[in-house]
Design a protein around this motif. Structure first.
Motif, PDB file in Angstrom:
ATOM      1  N   ALA A  96      -4.595  26.698   1.619  1.00 25.50           N
ATOM      2  CA  ALA A  96      -4.322  26.850   0.188  1.00 25.50           C
ATOM      3  C   ALA A  96      -5.247  25.990  -0.664  1.00 25.50           C
ATOM      4  N   GLY A  97      -5.974  25.089  -0.036  1.00 18.69           N
ATOM      5  CA  GLY A  97      -6.973  24.313  -0.758  1.00 18.69           C
ATOM      6  C   GLY A  97      -6.527  22.950  -1.244  1.00 18.69           C
ATOM      7  N   VAL A  98      -5.383  22.445  -0.735  1.00 18.35           N
ATOM      8  CA  VAL A  98      -4.940  21.135  -1.211  1.00 18.35           C
ATOM      9  C   VAL A  98      -5.885  20.051  -0.708  1.00 18.35           C
ATOM     10  N   THR A  99      -5.991  18.987  -1.477  1.00 23.70           N
ATOM     11  CA  THR A  99      -6.856  17.866  -1.113  1.00 23.70           C
ATOM     12  C   THR A  99      -6.169  16.928  -0.141  1.00 23.70           C
ATOM     13  N   GLY A 100      -4.849  16.782  -0.288  1.00 21.18           N
ATOM     14  CA  GLY A 100      -4.117  15.856   0.568  1.00 21.18           C
ATOM     15  C   GLY A 100      -2.722  16.350   0.865  1.00 21.18           C
ATOM     16  N   VAL A 101      -2.144  15.812   1.936  1.00 22.01           N
ATOM     17  CA  VAL A 101      -0.773  16.130   2.326  1.00 22.01           C
ATOM     18  C   VAL A 101      -0.021  14.816   2.476  1.00 22.01           C
ATOM     19  N   SER A 102       1.119  14.715   1.800  1.00 22.14           N
ATOM     20  CA  SER A 102       1.968  13.527   1.838  1.00 22.14           C
ATOM     21  C   SER A 102       3.201  13.846   2.676  1.00 22.14           C
ATOM     22  N   PHE A 103       3.530  12.976   3.639  1.00 18.62           N
ATOM     23  CA  PHE A 103       4.598  13.304   4.587  1.00 18.62           C
ATOM     24  C   PHE A 103       5.217  12.031   5.152  1.00 18.62           C
ATOM     25  N   ASP A 104       6.394  12.197   5.732  1.00 17.62           N
ATOM     26  CA  ASP A 104       7.088  11.107   6.410  1.00 17.62           C
ATOM     27  C   ASP A 104       6.494  10.976   7.807  1.00 17.62           C
ATOM     28  N   PHE A 105       5.758   9.914   8.027  1.00 16.85           N
ATOM     29  CA  PHE A 105       5.055   9.732   9.300  1.00 16.85           C
ATOM     30  C   PHE A 105       6.034   9.691  10.474  1.00 16.85           C
ATOM     31  N   GLY A 106       7.234   9.178  10.235  1.00 13.76           N
ATOM     32  CA  GLY A 106       8.211   9.050  11.308  1.00 13.76           C
ATOM     33  C   GLY A 106       8.751  10.383  11.805  1.00 13.76           C
ATOM     34  N   ASP A 140       5.543  -6.789   9.126  1.00 16.27           N
ATOM     35  CA  ASP A 140       4.304  -7.273   8.518  1.00 16.27           C
ATOM     36  C   ASP A 140       3.434  -6.060   8.184  1.00 16.27           C
ATOM     37  N   PRO A 141       2.542  -6.176   7.195  1.00 17.12           N
ATOM     38  CA  PRO A 141       1.748  -5.007   6.775  1.00 17.12           C
ATOM     39  C   PRO A 141       0.980  -4.345   7.905  1.00 17.12           C
ATOM     40  N   ALA A 142       0.394  -5.149   8.801  1.00 17.84           N
ATOM     41  CA  ALA A 142      -0.360  -4.563   9.913  1.00 17.84           C
ATOM     42  C   ALA A 142       0.559  -3.758  10.829  1.00 17.84           C
ATOM     43  N   GLY A 143       1.799  -4.228  10.993  1.00 14.11           N
ATOM     44  CA  GLY A 143       2.739  -3.511  11.840  1.00 14.11           C
ATOM     45  C   GLY A 143       3.133  -2.167  11.257  1.00 14.11           C
ATOM     46  N   SER A 144       3.163  -2.061   9.924  1.00 17.65           N
ATOM     47  CA  SER A 144       3.545  -0.803   9.288  1.00 17.65           C
ATOM     48  C   SER A 144       2.573   0.324   9.596  1.00 17.65           C
ATOM     49  N   VAL A 145       1.299  -0.021   9.807  1.00 23.18           N
ATOM     50  CA  VAL A 145       0.285   1.020  10.036  1.00 23.18           C
ATOM     51  C   VAL A 145      -0.144   1.095  11.504  1.00 23.18           C
ATOM     52  N   MET A 146       0.592   0.420  12.366  1.00 20.86           N
ATOM     53  CA  MET A 146       0.238   0.451  13.795  1.00 20.86           C
ATOM     54  C   MET A 146       0.304   1.874  14.339  1.00 20.86           C
ATOM     55  N   GLY A 147       1.314   2.641  13.913  1.00 20.65           N
ATOM     56  CA  GLY A 147       1.442   4.007  14.393  1.00 20.65           C
ATOM     57  C   GLY A 147       0.286   4.886  13.963  1.00 20.65           C
ATOM     58  N   LEU A 172       5.883  -1.380  -2.964  1.00 17.83           N
ATOM     59  CA  LEU A 172       4.573  -1.054  -3.517  1.00 17.83           C
ATOM     60  C   LEU A 172       3.542  -2.117  -3.133  1.00 17.83           C
ATOM     61  N   ALA A 173       3.914  -3.387  -3.229  1.00 15.81           N
ATOM     62  CA  ALA A 173       3.004  -4.461  -2.838  1.00 15.81           C
ATOM     63  C   ALA A 173       2.717  -4.400  -1.340  1.00 15.81           C
ATOM     64  N   HIS A 174       3.748  -4.072  -0.556  1.00 17.48           N
ATOM     65  CA  HIS A 174       3.590  -3.982   0.898  1.00 17.48           C
ATOM     66  C   HIS A 174       2.627  -2.851   1.275  1.00 17.48           C
ATOM     67  N   CYS A 175       2.757  -1.700   0.610  1.00 17.10           N
ATOM     68  CA  CYS A 175       1.849  -0.574   0.884  1.00 17.10           C
ATOM     69  C   CYS A 175       0.399  -0.963   0.596  1.00 17.10           C
ATOM     70  N   ALA A 176       0.179  -1.676  -0.499  1.00 18.82           N
ATOM     71  CA  ALA A 176      -1.180  -2.095  -0.840  1.00 18.82           C
ATOM     72  C   ALA A 176      -1.735  -3.040   0.222  1.00 18.82           C
ATOM     73  N   ARG A 177      -0.918  -3.980   0.700  1.00 20.09           N
ATOM     74  CA  ARG A 177      -1.382  -4.906   1.738  1.00 20.09           C
ATOM     75  C   ARG A 177      -1.624  -4.176   3.056  1.00 20.09           C
ATOM     76  N   ALA A 178      -0.753  -3.214   3.388  1.00 17.29           N
ATOM     77  CA  ALA A 178      -0.927  -2.457   4.626  1.00 17.29           C
ATOM     78  C   ALA A 178      -2.206  -1.623   4.583  1.00 17.29           C
ATOM     79  N   ALA A 179      -2.514  -1.071   3.418  1.00 18.58           N
ATOM     80  CA  ALA A 179      -3.749  -0.292   3.273  1.00 18.58           C
ATOM     81  C   ALA A 179      -4.978  -1.190   3.465  1.00 18.58           C
ATOM     82  N   ARG A 180      -4.909  -2.403   2.917  1.00 22.42           N
ATOM     83  CA  ARG A 180      -6.031  -3.339   3.114  1.00 22.42           C
ATOM     84  C   ARG A 180      -6.177  -3.698   4.588  1.00 22.42           C
ATOM     85  N   SER A 181      -5.049  -3.869   5.278  1.00 21.47           N
ATOM     86  CA  SER A 181      -5.089  -4.159   6.704  1.00 21.47           C
ATOM     87  C   SER A 181      -5.752  -3.022   7.483  1.00 21.47           C
ATOM     88  N   LEU A 182      -5.430  -1.801   7.104  1.00 19.45           N
ATOM     89  CA  LEU A 182      -5.999  -0.630   7.776  1.00 19.45           C
ATOM     90  C   LEU A 182      -7.502  -0.560   7.554  1.00 19.45           C
TER      91      LEU A 182
END
Length: 320
Positions: free
Chosen positions: A215-225, A259-266, A305-315
């Motif tokens: 359909a041409g979407v740029t991104g997909v947002s979903f529950d990773f779990g 911790d932020p790094a743990g949030s993005v381990m998956g 929101l602050a946690h997501c920003a830190r996790a993104a920096r960790s990634l």
């Protein structure tokens, strides 16, 4: 977001997110601020009012439609105030055409989904309403590039014929995948004409990644779990095709945060399993809550929101 103060929500969002702030939704204010009512207020020449069973199509704009439009104006005023001089992406949301068709009732009480003609009318009304809305956002925040998020939590149920009728004794027939795809593609084109990329969000299982890509979407947002191994190959194809993944890895309701790094381990583990280059993580993944934050406490929402920003920096800093 939780609460009912538009200025406080806008201050929190813009103060916490440097690169992808958004126009907050505050459903705690009541009908018209809820997900469906908010989008009803954006429709062009189509109106609805609140019944005990939900939102129902009306002949003319009544109190409920006017309330929805008033709250949207209040929210836009607040974001405009806190984005003076801002340049960059600014996300705005609306319910997607299929979730709206599944939730919005015709005059007989059945879902608009039951009537192909009503679905076409709804799609046309959405297209014009979103065109006007995106133009308003660009006028208010001249340095921003709107990013349109279409919330489609009912999309998979629509495709699988699992939307119940008004009586509850049967389900509406599954909508053809080609028809679903065409409707989404039309809205992607409308947003594209305004320079706005489109993200589709669904926090339900079995998100149709391949259909959304077509359909041409740029991104997909979903529950990773909620991901299963069956979907991993499709996700790999999406990433290689340039689709951005907005990965919901942080709980949206109050609870302890890792911790932020743990949030993005998956996410890192998935990347290794798919054989994708770690260097593409930062450009392919946006870290988000698993779904909306309306059920969280205000303090927890700020923390997330602050946690997501830190996790993104960790990634980005440590992709492996």
């Amino acid at each position: 977001m939780p609460g009912g103060d538009a200025r406080e929500a806008a201050r929190t969002v813009t103060g916490s997110l440097e690169t992808l702030p958004y126009l907050p939704e505050l459903p705690a204010r009541g009908p018209g601020a809820d997900m469906i009512g908010r989008t009803v207020g954006l429709l062009a020449e189509m109106y609805a009012h609140v019944e005990p069973s939900g939102w129902r199509i009306s002949d003319r704009p009544g109190r409920d439609t006017r309330r929805a439009r008033s709250w949207m104006g209040e929210d836009l005023d607040a974001v405009e105030e806190f984005t003076q001089g801002y340049e960059g992406d600014l996300k705005v949301s609306a319910v997607g055409p299929w979730t709206l068709a599944a939730a919005l009732e015709l005059r007989n009480g059945e879902a608009a989904l039951s009537d192909p003609g009503a679905c076409r009318d709804l799609r046309a009304s959405m297209a014009e309403g979103l065109r006007v809305h995106l133009a308003d956002v660009q006028r208010r925040v001249p340095g921003a590039r709107p990013v349109l998020q279409l919330d489609e939590p009912s999309l998979t149920a629509v495709l699988q014929g699992r939307i119940r009728s008004a009586s509850g004794y049967r389900t509406h027939r599954a909508v053809d995948r080609g028809v679903v795809e065409d409707a989404l593609r039309d809205l992607v084109a409308v947003a594209g004409a305004a320079g706005a990329p489109v993200v589709v969000h669904s926090c339900a299982p079995e998100v149709p990644f391949a259909l959304l890509r077509r359909a041409g979407v740029t991104g997909v947002s979903f529950d990773f779990g909620l991901l299963t191994e069956r979907e991993e190959e499709t996700i790999g194809e999406a990433v290689e095709g340039g689709t951005t993944l907005l990965a919901g890895v942080v709980p949206g309701v109050d609870g302890p945060l890792s911790d932020p790094a743990g949030s993005v381990m998956g996410v890192r583990t998935l990347w290794r399993r798919l054989g994708l280059s770690p260097g593409t993580l930062a450009e392919s993944v946006v870290v988000t809550p698993s779904c909306g934050l309306a059920g969280a406490s205000p303090a927890y929402a700020r923390s997330v929101l602050a946690h997501c920003a830190r996790a993104a920096r960790s990634l980005a800093d440590n992709p492996e």
